[in-house]
Design a protein around this motif. Structure first.
Motif: not given
Length: 139
Positions: A45, A80, A123
């Motif tokens: 991230p 993100t 993620l």
């Protein structure tokens, strides 16, 4: 003698379409996106490579003639968070579906966008596929 018919690289063409089209977009979730054809090495991230969109050719579909080739393209978007991954995937799909150019003569949606989590990094990602028709060229 019959002309030699070849088909250009649909994967590279789709990556180029997305690279150009996404660079011109103003949506916050599209800002700074990198488009490539390989899984990014660092998908953490905090890595500056996010957001990242990867274009891959999954399959060639049977050709009915030398006038057309078809393939399935898969686009995977890492971001993100799940919402931004989905939004960027949906925008990317729309940009491909509305494109017609020198290599890709037409694109239509197939599956997704579908949410998932990257096993290696944890993620959020979103993925979709499109069916692309590729223009023939003579060599």
């Amino acid at each position: 003698m019959k002309p030699l018919i070849v088909f250009a690289d649909a994967q590279a063409a789709a990556a180029g379409v997305l690279r150009s089209a996404l660079a011109a977009r103003r949506e916050p979730y599209a800002a700074g996106v990198t488009v490539g054809t390989r899984v990014p090495g660092d998908r953490a991230p905090e890595a500056p490579r996010l957001p990242y969109a990867m274009v891959c050719k999954d399959t060639d579909l049977p050709q009915g003639s030398l006038a057309d080739a078809s393939c399935t393209l898969r686009v995977t978007v890492w971001h993100t968070d799940a919402d931004q991954a989905h939004d960027l995937a949906q925008l990317s799909q729309g940009l491909l579906v509305t494109h017609s150019g020198a290599v890709l003569r037409g694109v239509r949606p197939a599956t997704g966008p579908l949410a998932a989590v990257d096993d290696a990094s944890g993620l959020d990602l979103s993925t979709f596929t499109v069916l692309a028709h590729v223009r023939p060229a003579t060599a």
